[in-house]
Design a protein around this motif. Structure first.
Motif, PDB file in Angstrom:
ATOM      1  N   SER A   1       6.313  22.133  45.803  1.00 18.63           N
ATOM      2  CA  SER A   1       6.347  23.229  46.976  1.00 18.63           C
ATOM      3  C   SER A   1       7.373  22.716  48.119  1.00 18.63           C
ATOM      4  CB  SER A   1       4.577  23.577  47.790  1.00 18.63           C
ATOM      5  OG  SER A   1       4.449  22.094  48.145  1.00 18.63           O
TER       6      SER A   1
ATOM      7  N   HIS B   1      -4.289  22.897  50.913  1.00 22.04           N
ATOM      8  CA  HIS B   1      -4.382  22.253  52.582  1.00 22.04           C
ATOM      9  C   HIS B   1      -5.724  22.922  53.023  1.00 22.04           C
ATOM     10  CE1 HIS B   1      -0.724  20.169  52.759  1.00 22.04           C
ATOM     11  NE2 HIS B   1      -0.344  20.523  51.232  1.00 22.04           N
ATOM     12  N   ARG B   2      -5.187  25.006  52.620  1.00 20.29           N
ATOM     13  CA  ARG B   2      -6.881  25.424  53.631  1.00 20.29           C
ATOM     14  C   ARG B   2      -8.571  25.008  53.118  1.00 20.29           C
ATOM     15  NH1 ARG B   2      -5.361  29.468  49.321  1.00 20.29           N
ATOM     16  NH2 ARG B   2      -3.784  31.166  51.096  1.00 20.29           N
TER      17      ARG B   2
ATOM     18  N   GLN C   1       7.379  26.181  52.963  1.00 24.60           N
ATOM     19  CA  GLN C   1       5.830  26.588  52.426  1.00 24.60           C
ATOM     20  C   GLN C   1       4.823  26.368  53.371  1.00 24.60           C
ATOM     21  OE1 GLN C   1       6.863  25.910  48.744  1.00 24.60           O
ATOM     22  NE2 GLN C   1       6.163  28.493  48.458  1.00 24.60           N
TER      23      GLN C   1
ATOM     24  N   CYS D   1      -1.572  25.612  48.209  1.00 21.72           N
ATOM     25  CA  CYS D   1      -1.730  25.783  50.112  1.00 21.72           C
ATOM     26  C   CYS D   1      -2.909  26.346  49.646  1.00 21.72           C
ATOM     27  CB  CYS D   1      -1.046  27.829  49.500  1.00 21.72           C
ATOM     28  SG  CYS D   1      -1.714  28.216  51.067  1.00 21.72           S
TER      29      CYS D   1
ATOM     30  N   GLU E   1       0.024  28.845  44.877  1.00 22.48           N
ATOM     31  CA  GLU E   1      -0.883  29.225  45.602  1.00 22.48           C
ATOM     32  C   GLU E   1      -2.784  28.165  44.966  1.00 22.48           C
ATOM     33  OE1 GLU E   1      -3.482  31.317  47.621  1.00 22.48           O
ATOM     34  OE2 GLU E   1      -2.096  32.089  46.782  1.00 22.48           O
TER      35      GLU E   1
ATOM     36  N   TRP F   1       2.222  28.023  55.840  1.00 25.40           N
ATOM     37  CA  TRP F   1       0.826  27.984  55.484  1.00 25.40           C
ATOM     38  C   TRP F   1      -0.465  26.619  57.181  1.00 25.40           C
ATOM     39  CZ3 TRP F   1       2.213  24.995  50.723  1.00 25.40           C
ATOM     40  CH2 TRP F   1       2.924  25.941  49.576  1.00 25.40           C
TER      41      TRP F   1
END
Length: 158
Positions: free
Chosen positions: A104, A152-153, A108, A149, A146, A112
């Motif tokens: 990534s 990180h969420r 990006q 990401c 995805e 995010w």
């Protein structure tokens, strides 16, 4: 061109990023592979202890400087879950490591973090080649976006 072997090494980087997150750290992981395809060393972030320089890419650069001849460094590939920050890119360039393949991009990551309403990093994210213009760089690899990401969420409680 990204190969299946590249994707296998990137998969390991994402696993290392997951291990970092599970250990209470930021989700980044990296693997150093010799020019002959041998995995030499791997690591993940260790910044939770307060030392913001404990990035895996920086560790790999130091390890390479201590353990590989200049010719071996130039033939090696660094695989990483996220594009090098400027500090790690500079370390990579200073020790003369070869190709970089990342899952990534910094762009990006910034997107995010913005979506998650997280403050931007203290150090401005730059593309690796702005720091090391001669670096051979490949990435991002869309199939990992995805999953990274999501790490990180989870880090930011989203």
């Amino acid at each position: 061109m990204i190969t299946e072997t590249d994707k296998q090494h990137l998969q390991r980087c994402v696993e290392l990023a997951e291990e970092a997150l599970e250990a209470g750290d930021e989700p980044f992981g990296s693997v150093l592979v010799s020019g002959d395809g041998e995995v030499l060393v791997e690591d993940h972030n260790h910044v939770a202890g307060g030392d913001a320089t404990q990035h895996p890419e920086f560790f790999l650069a130091r390890w390479a400087a201590e353990n590989l001849a200049p010719e071996e460094r130039a033939r090696a590939t660094v695989y990483t879950s996220g594009e090098h920050c400027p500090m790690c890119a500079a370390a990579h360039g200073w020790v003369g490591l070869g190709r970089i393949v990342y899952a990534s991009s910094s762009e990006q990551l910034v997107e995010w973090l913005t979506e998650l309403d997280v403050a931007p990093p203290r150090v401005r994210p730059l593309p690796i080649q702005e720091v090391v213009p001669t670096a051979e760089v490949e990435g991002p690899v869309a199939e990992f976006a995805e999953r990274i990401c999501d790490l990180h969420r989870r880090l930011h409680g989203a």
